[in-house]
Design a protein around this motif. Structure first.
Motif, PDB file in Angstrom:
ATOM      1  N   GLU A 195       0.839  -1.206   0.000  1.00 36.45           N
ATOM      2  CA  GLU A 195       0.000   0.000   0.000  1.00 36.45           C
ATOM      3  C   GLU A 195       0.871   1.253   0.000  1.00 36.45           C
ATOM      4  O   GLU A 195       0.596   2.232  -0.692  1.00 36.45           O
ATOM      5  N   ARG A 248       2.362   1.789  -3.407  1.00 37.45           N
ATOM      6  CA  ARG A 248       1.429   2.385  -4.367  1.00 37.45           C
ATOM      7  C   ARG A 248       1.432   3.907  -4.237  1.00 37.45           C
ATOM      8  O   ARG A 248       1.306   4.631  -5.217  1.00 37.45           O
ATOM      9  N   VAL A 249       1.580   4.383  -3.016  1.00 32.42           N
ATOM     10  CA  VAL A 249       1.663   5.831  -2.796  1.00 32.42           C
ATOM     11  C   VAL A 249       2.922   6.385  -3.443  1.00 32.42           C
ATOM     12  O   VAL A 249       2.877   7.374  -4.183  1.00 32.42           O
ATOM     13  N   ASN A 269       2.547   6.443  -7.081  1.00 29.71           N
ATOM     14  CA  ASN A 269       1.654   7.500  -7.534  1.00 29.71           C
ATOM     15  C   ASN A 269       2.321   8.871  -7.513  1.00 29.71           C
ATOM     16  O   ASN A 269       2.115   9.690  -8.406  1.00 29.71           O
ATOM     17  N   ILE A 270       3.136   9.098  -6.504  1.00 33.77           N
ATOM     18  CA  ILE A 270       3.857  10.374  -6.436  1.00 33.77           C
ATOM     19  C   ILE A 270       4.849  10.488  -7.583  1.00 33.77           C
ATOM     20  O   ILE A 270       5.151  11.569  -8.056  1.00 33.77           O
ATOM     21  N   THR A 330       2.215  12.960 -12.269  1.00 30.06           N
ATOM     22  CA  THR A 330       1.290  13.067 -11.146  1.00 30.06           C
ATOM     23  C   THR A 330       0.679  14.451 -11.075  1.00 30.06           C
ATOM     24  O   THR A 330      -0.534  14.604 -10.908  1.00 30.06           O
ATOM     25  N   MET A 352      -3.282  15.509 -11.409  1.00 28.47           N
ATOM     26  CA  MET A 352      -4.044  16.289 -10.438  1.00 28.47           C
ATOM     27  C   MET A 352      -4.658  17.519 -11.082  1.00 28.47           C
ATOM     28  O   MET A 352      -5.811  17.865 -10.816  1.00 28.47           O
ATOM     29  N   VAL A 373      -3.932   5.073  -3.655  1.00 26.37           N
ATOM     30  CA  VAL A 373      -3.625   6.010  -4.733  1.00 26.37           C
ATOM     31  C   VAL A 373      -4.597   7.186  -4.696  1.00 26.37           C
ATOM     32  O   VAL A 373      -4.189   8.348  -4.721  1.00 26.37           O
ATOM     33  N   GLU A 427      -6.325   8.191  -2.220  1.00 25.16           N
ATOM     34  CA  GLU A 427      -6.076   8.971  -1.008  1.00 25.16           C
ATOM     35  C   GLU A 427      -4.896   9.904  -1.227  1.00 25.16           C
ATOM     36  O   GLU A 427      -4.928  11.071  -0.846  1.00 25.16           O
ATOM     37  N   ASN A 428      -3.845   9.370  -1.866  1.00 20.78           N
ATOM     38  CA  ASN A 428      -2.641  10.167  -2.079  1.00 20.78           C
ATOM     39  C   ASN A 428      -2.903  11.351  -3.002  1.00 20.78           C
ATOM     40  O   ASN A 428      -2.383  12.444  -2.788  1.00 20.78           O
ATOM     41  N   ILE A 429      -3.708  11.138  -4.013  1.00 20.62           N
ATOM     42  CA  ILE A 429      -4.042  12.243  -4.918  1.00 20.62           C
ATOM     43  C   ILE A 429      -4.844  13.306  -4.176  1.00 20.62           C
ATOM     44  O   ILE A 429      -4.780  14.478  -4.511  1.00 20.62           O
TER      45      ILE A 429
END
Lengths: 225, 225
Positions: free
Chosen positions: A48, A51-52, A55-56, A76, A80, B52, B54-56
């Motif tokens: 988990e 995945r963060v 994603n960053i 990223t 956004m 993911v 959540e991170n966004i």
DNA sequence: AGAAATTTGTTCGTATGTATA
DNA sequence: TTATACATACGAACAAATTTC
């Protein structure tokens, strides 16, 4: 950083390893099992966290091989911005307005920071833009020319913002560049605007450069009064 | 979007639900088990996708309750900016330079877009800044005043950028505001700079406003030649 | 107020597909 | 080609927080 969630443990761990210089772009992370073992948490929680990081834009996982440091944030940021665009229902004038602002400030900086190769690239782009026959080509060289200017400005925040924004524009409002190009009543005006920008940059003539930029975006009346 | 990874299925699913208007800020997502069932994937994969989101900044999970649509991107952007700052070894001059650019463009826009309440807030902030005795208070009201100006500019991209950048500055270069405040040889100069900005905004006098901003950041010689 | 049900947080075990030597 | 290492993915279980009755 929020440390209440366990998965953030691996996020800050990896971040710190990078900051400390122990992990460089291209470096391979410890395996998920090793991380789970060394950080005393389960593999699912590790994943988990990964995945963060993915994603960053900090890591890129490769199945069968491992997780590697990548460090590309543009995507990223672009994602956004895209989502903001949808959600807030931001109108296109705001988009152009923001782009104009970024490019104007970049222009001011680039004026004194351009290197020989940047100027050379500008001249090439301009020639190609003028020589291009069809709209598609014009759009392409328009994009390259603007990108060259901004990427020469020397401010990494500005550059990152512009690149993210560009990627966002190209994926979600593809027609924007097209409309700008068409918005110049004749292709002559478009060429003239870019010529002013490039000439101004070469001759360190800020006013001329800004005038070109103004010609380029100037059909928006709301901005600049 | 990359669809090769299973966990991205839930990311695009939720994004689409939002775009379609079926999920609004504050809405509760289906439970993780429901999502797993309806998307035919395991709860673990669902959770990786939720990390993911959540991170966004799209969702906020609440243990024992559920996952909720939140839509706050500022924090994520701020985190990315922070990391860029560390990784690229960006020097502080670039940071100030970028902040200056944003504030200058915001100032131009706000000049004609400020509402009554914004002007009122500005006056209050300025008075409080002048009245404040210790440095800590000065820094606080300085921050509020600048924030008021930018948030009145009407461009959501600019505002989001500024808020992210502010959050980044305050968490990683806390001392920056302090040094700006101290950089003004006497507190009189600091007050004068802000007074010019506010007066200019109230009287729609762009030059006066910009002069104030210039006084505020002007100790950086590299920028603006 | 309190107990039961619901939901996220976290763990372990297992099976499978991919990369690499 | 084979064997090993590794990420991907699933399912079941328990803990902790919240909601509901």
């Amino acid at each position: 950083m929020d440390t209440s969630k366990l998965h953030n443990k691996v996020v800050s761990y990896i971040k710190n390893e990078i900051v400390q210089g122990r992990l460089l772009p291209g470096s391979k992370l410890p395996t998920e099992r090793e991380l789970a073992s060394s950080l005393s948490m389960s593999r699912n929680s590790i994943r988990e966290g990964l995945r963060v990081l993915e994603n960053i834009g900090i890591i890129t996982p490769v199945q069968g091989s491992g997780n590697y440091i990548s460090l590309n944030f543009d995507e990223t940021m672009s994602e956004m911005l895209s989502f903001m665009y949808f959600l807030k229902g931001i109108d296109e004038e705001q988009v152009i307005e923001f782009r104009w602002m970024i490019e104007e400030e970049a222009l001011k900086l680039s004026l004194h920071r351009m290197k020989e190769e940047d100027i050379k690239a500008l001249k090439t782009n301009l020639s190609a833009l003028i020589a291009s026959k069809n709209e598609e080509e014009k759009i392409q060289y328009d994009q390259m020319l603007h990108s060259t200017i901004v990427n020469a400005c020397g401010n990494d925040f500005l550059i990152a913002n512009y690149n993210a924004f560009t990627s966002f524009m190209d994926s979600h409002i593809k027609s924007m560049r097209q409309r700008i190009v068409r918005g110049m009543e004749s292709s002559h005006l478009l060429e003239e605007a870019h010529r002013k920008m490039v000439e101004g940059l070469i001759q360190s003539d800020l006013d001329l450069s800004l005038q070109g930029l103004h010609d380029h975006f100037g059909y928006i009346e709301q901005y600049k009064k």
